[in-house]
Every structure is written in C-alpha cells, then in structure tokens.
Design an enzyme around this catalytic site. Structure first.
Site, mmCIF file in Angstrom:
data_model
loop_
_atom_site.group_PDB
_atom_site.id
_atom_site.type_symbol
_atom_site.label_atom_id
_atom_site.label_comp_id
_atom_site.label_asym_id
_atom_site.label_seq_id
_atom_site.Cartn_x
_atom_site.Cartn_y
_atom_site.Cartn_z
ATOM 1 N N HIS A 75 9.261 -1.227 -2.803
ATOM 2 C CA HIS A 75 9.587 -0.667 -4.118
ATOM 3 C C HIS A 75 9.204 0.798 -4.223
ATOM 4 O O HIS A 75 8.383 1.297 -3.460
ATOM 5 C CB HIS A 75 8.922 -1.469 -5.243
ATOM 6 C CG HIS A 75 7.420 -1.449 -5.247
ATOM 7 N ND1 HIS A 75 6.644 -2.387 -4.588
ATOM 8 C CD2 HIS A 75 6.545 -0.609 -5.853
ATOM 9 C CE1 HIS A 75 5.365 -2.124 -4.805
ATOM 10 N NE2 HIS A 75 5.276 -1.048 -5.552
ATOM 11 N N GLN A 95 10.119 -0.202 -9.390
ATOM 12 C CA GLN A 95 8.988 -0.705 -10.189
ATOM 13 C C GLN A 95 8.706 0.301 -11.298
ATOM 14 O O GLN A 95 8.282 1.424 -11.033
ATOM 15 C CB GLN A 95 7.735 -0.887 -9.324
ATOM 16 C CG GLN A 95 6.547 -1.439 -10.108
ATOM 17 C CD GLN A 95 5.324 -1.670 -9.243
ATOM 18 O OE1 GLN A 95 4.915 -0.794 -8.490
ATOM 19 N NE2 GLN A 95 4.749 -2.857 -9.340
ATOM 20 N N GLU A 135 4.265 -3.733 -16.008
ATOM 21 C CA GLU A 135 5.248 -3.275 -15.019
ATOM 22 C C GLU A 135 6.422 -4.228 -14.898
ATOM 23 O O GLU A 135 6.291 -5.442 -15.089
ATOM 24 C CB GLU A 135 4.576 -3.042 -13.660
ATOM 25 C CG GLU A 135 3.765 -4.220 -13.097
ATOM 26 C CD GLU A 135 4.553 -5.128 -12.179
ATOM 27 O OE1 GLU A 135 5.728 -4.845 -11.908
ATOM 28 O OE2 GLU A 135 3.982 -6.154 -11.764
ATOM 29 N N HIS A 174 4.485 6.215 -6.785
ATOM 30 C CA HIS A 174 4.099 5.767 -5.446
ATOM 31 C C HIS A 174 5.275 5.114 -4.731
ATOM 32 O O HIS A 174 6.289 4.789 -5.361
ATOM 33 C CB HIS A 174 2.908 4.793 -5.501
ATOM 34 C CG HIS A 174 3.201 3.483 -6.174
ATOM 35 N ND1 HIS A 174 2.990 3.264 -7.518
ATOM 36 C CD2 HIS A 174 3.673 2.296 -5.693
ATOM 37 C CE1 HIS A 174 3.316 2.027 -7.825
ATOM 38 N NE2 HIS A 174 3.735 1.406 -6.738
ATOM 39 N N GLU A 210 1.494 2.530 -0.952
ATOM 40 C CA GLU A 210 1.067 1.143 -1.176
ATOM 41 C C GLU A 210 1.609 0.270 -0.047
ATOM 42 O O GLU A 210 2.782 0.368 0.318
ATOM 43 C CB GLU A 210 1.621 0.656 -2.526
ATOM 44 C CG GLU A 210 1.296 -0.789 -2.869
ATOM 45 C CD GLU A 210 1.956 -1.234 -4.185
ATOM 46 O OE1 GLU A 210 2.417 -0.374 -4.966
ATOM 47 O OE2 GLU A 210 2.020 -2.455 -4.415
HETATM 48 C C1 V0V Z 1 -3.260 11.023 -8.636
HETATM 49 N N1 V0V Z 1 -2.953 11.953 -7.719
HETATM 50 C C2 V0V Z 1 -1.784 11.641 -7.172
HETATM 51 C C3 V0V Z 1 -1.380 10.441 -7.790
HETATM 52 N N2 V0V Z 1 -2.327 10.090 -8.700
HETATM 53 N N3 V0V Z 1 -1.061 12.232 -6.216
HETATM 54 C C4 V0V Z 1 0.099 11.645 -5.888
HETATM 55 N N4 V0V Z 1 0.576 10.513 -6.454
HETATM 56 C C5 V0V Z 1 -0.150 9.885 -7.398
HETATM 57 N N5 V0V Z 1 0.309 8.779 -7.950
HETATM 58 C C6 V0V Z 1 -3.735 13.118 -7.363
HETATM 59 C C7 V0V Z 1 -4.041 13.979 -8.556
HETATM 60 O O1 V0V Z 1 -2.974 14.851 -8.828
HETATM 61 C C8 V0V Z 1 -5.261 14.723 -8.087
HETATM 62 O O2 V0V Z 1 -4.905 15.710 -7.198
HETATM 63 C C9 V0V Z 1 -6.012 13.677 -7.299
HETATM 64 O O3 V0V Z 1 -5.011 12.714 -6.898
HETATM 65 C C10 V0V Z 1 -7.049 12.961 -8.146
HETATM 66 O O4 V0V Z 1 -6.389 12.529 -9.325
HETATM 67 P P1 V0V Z 1 -7.129 11.935 -10.608
HETATM 68 O O5 V0V Z 1 -6.205 12.037 -11.747
HETATM 69 O O6 V0V Z 1 -8.497 12.540 -10.747
HETATM 70 O O7 V0V Z 1 -7.227 10.448 -10.290
HETATM 71 P P2 V0V Z 1 -8.283 9.602 -9.508
HETATM 72 O O8 V0V Z 1 -8.879 10.364 -8.372
HETATM 73 O O9 V0V Z 1 -9.221 8.975 -10.498
HETATM 74 O O10 V0V Z 1 -7.326 8.463 -8.952
HETATM 75 C C11 V0V Z 1 -6.254 8.736 -8.096
HETATM 76 C C12 V0V Z 1 -6.003 7.473 -7.278
HETATM 77 C C13 V0V Z 1 -5.784 6.339 -8.319
HETATM 78 C C14 V0V Z 1 -4.756 7.701 -6.431
HETATM 79 C C15 V0V Z 1 -7.214 7.172 -6.407
HETATM 80 O O11 V0V Z 1 -4.640 6.640 -9.114
HETATM 81 C C16 V0V Z 1 -5.620 4.974 -7.692
HETATM 82 O O12 V0V Z 1 -6.586 4.310 -7.340
HETATM 83 N N6 V0V Z 1 -4.359 4.517 -7.527
HETATM 84 C C17 V0V Z 1 -4.102 3.181 -6.950
HETATM 85 C C18 V0V Z 1 -3.876 2.142 -8.012
HETATM 86 C C19 V0V Z 1 -2.627 2.393 -8.839
HETATM 87 O O13 V0V Z 1 -2.047 3.473 -8.816
HETATM 88 N N7 V0V Z 1 -2.236 1.379 -9.611
HETATM 89 C C20 V0V Z 1 -1.045 1.470 -10.490
HETATM 90 C C21 V0V Z 1 0.141 0.848 -9.843
HETATM 91 P P3 V0V Z 1 -5.591 17.165 -7.216
HETATM 92 O O14 V0V Z 1 -5.386 17.646 -8.614
HETATM 93 O O15 V0V Z 1 -7.030 16.897 -6.883
HETATM 94 O O16 V0V Z 1 -4.862 17.927 -6.169
HETATM 95 S S1 V0V Z 1 -0.046 -0.898 -9.740
HETATM 96 C C22 V0V Z 1 1.176 -1.484 -8.677
HETATM 97 O O17 V0V Z 1 1.910 -0.644 -8.053
HETATM 98 C C23 V0V Z 1 1.318 -2.886 -8.518
HETATM 99 C C24 V0V Z 1 0.516 -3.854 -9.308
HETATM 100 C C25 V0V Z 1 2.295 -3.435 -7.551
HETATM 101 O O18 V0V Z 1 3.059 -2.714 -6.943
HETATM 102 O O19 V0V Z 1 2.324 -4.711 -7.390
HETATM 103 CO CO CO Z 2 3.526 -0.723 -6.789
#
Ligand code: V0V
Ligand code: CO
Length: 143
Positions: free
Chosen positions: A7, A61, A43, A85, A136
């Site tokens: 996705h 998604q 979602e 993502h 992911e």
């Molecule tokens: C944040 N950043 C990203 C980003 N989100 N870069 C690219 N794509 C993304 N989606 C960058 C952001 O611009 C900052 O860059 C840096 O990462 C730190 O951002 P932050 O806002 O301070 O955020 P953090 O560090 O607290 O968290 C970022 C991470 C977090 C990626 C660690 O979003 C995470 O754990 N994501 C994984 C879980 C998730 O996204 N769940 C939702 C989908 P600079 O400014 O430092 O350069 S759930 C899903 O997909 C499901 C259930 C499924 O598919 O089944």
């Molecule tokens: Co996802």
C-alpha cells in the site's frame, strides 16, 4: 525481500472527504475501515485490484489522525496532506527485520512486528535513514 507494493499511505485531514474523492475520481471503494489506537489512526484500505486475492492485492491507505500528537497528526502539522509512507509486502516480517537490522544501516522504529491493517504484521523503518521515505514492511495475514 520486497515482494510488491502492499500500500501507499496517504495522510489526510478528513478520511470521509478523501474516501469520497478517490471513489468519485477513480471508482475505488473501501475494502477495510479500521481504528488503530496504537498507531493513532483511523484508516481505510482501498483495493486497486478488486477480486484479486490477497496477499497480491495493492491498496491505497488513507490515514486520518486520532490526535495531533500522533505520527500522522504531527506529519499533517509539519507537511500538510500528502504521501506519508510506502508499505512493501514481505514473506516474513520478523525475518526481514532481522536481516535489515544486521546491516546496521537503518533505525528500526519497531524491533518486533506490530498489529496492522486487515490482520497484517507490520514494522516501520526510519525515514531519516531511507532518503526521507518512511518505509513499512507488511506481512499480510495468511489466507
Ligand atoms: C516524520 N518525518 C517523516 C515522516 N514523519 N519523513 C518522511 N515521512 C514521514 N512520514 C520526519 C520529520 O519531517 C522530521 O524530519 C523527522 O522525521 C522527525 O519528525 P517528528 O515530527 O519529530 O516525528 P517523530 O520523530 O516523533 O516521529 C517520526 C517517526 C514516526 C517516523 C519516527 O512518525 C513513526 O514512528 N512512524 C511510524 C508509525 C506510523 O507512522 N504510524 C501511522 C501509520 P526533520 O525535520 O528532522 O528533517 S499506521 C499504518 O500504516 C498501519 C496501521 C498499516 O499500514 O497497517
Ligand atoms: Co501503512
């Protein structure tokens, strides 16, 4: 290791608005609608290949945050709506994590699999080590 795109995750402010838009423009419909409290999202999965049996299907998604202080909520505040993502299908997410972890080249956001959409096992890799792409790994639920 990566089998196909499972996705593309798209951050939106309103899931209902986004679902209506994708339906009106492309004729895609909702296969699954879930709240994932642990990931902070409501979602919807919209299949691109209706009729084709999972795990070969590919989905859009659509992601709406449950709160501002969630991954998608923070993303919307910083970057606005857009691609959040990419989810790649793998045969075994635990093995994939181990193989990728051994390289030492990327931070594993999840050291072990978590619960994902439609019963999948998922794990995220940090965008900071992947050219800015939140990645992911998805092991779709076995049929
Ligand atoms: C944040 N950043 C990203 C980003 N989100 N870069 C690219 N794509 C993304 N989606 C960058 C952001 O611009 C900052 O860059 C840096 O990462 C730190 O951002 P932050 O806002 O301070 O955020 P953090 O560090 O607290 O968290 C970022 C991470 C977090 C990626 C660690 O979003 C995470 O754990 N994501 C994984 C879980 C998730 O996204 N769940 C939702 C989908 P600079 O400014 O430092 O350069 S759930 C899903 O997909 C499901 C259930 C499924 O598919 O089944
Ligand atoms: Co996802």
């Amino acid at each position: 290791m990566l089998q196909h795109i499972d996705h593309v995750g798209i951050a939106c402010r309103s899931l209902d608005v986004a679902i209506e838009r994708y339906g009106a423009l492309f004729g895609v419909t909702v296969t699954s609608l879930e709240v994932n409290e642990a990931q902070g999202v409501r979602e919807a999965m919209l299949a691109l290949t209706p009729g084709q049996a999972a795990p070969l299907a590919t989905y859009i998604q659509l992601l709406e945050p449950l709160a501002d202080d969630t991954p998608v909520g923070k993303f919307l505040a910083k970057r606005g709506e857009g691609i959040h993502h990419i989810g790649y299908a793998v045969a075994n997410v635990t093995e994939a994590l181990a193989t990728i972890g051994e390289t030492g080249r990327v931070r594993l956001i999840d050291s072990k699999p978590r619960h994902g959409s439609m019963g999948a096992s998922i794990a995220f890799l940090h965008p900071g080590d992947l050219g800015g792409v939140l990645t992911e790994l998805v092991e779709p639920k076995a049929e």
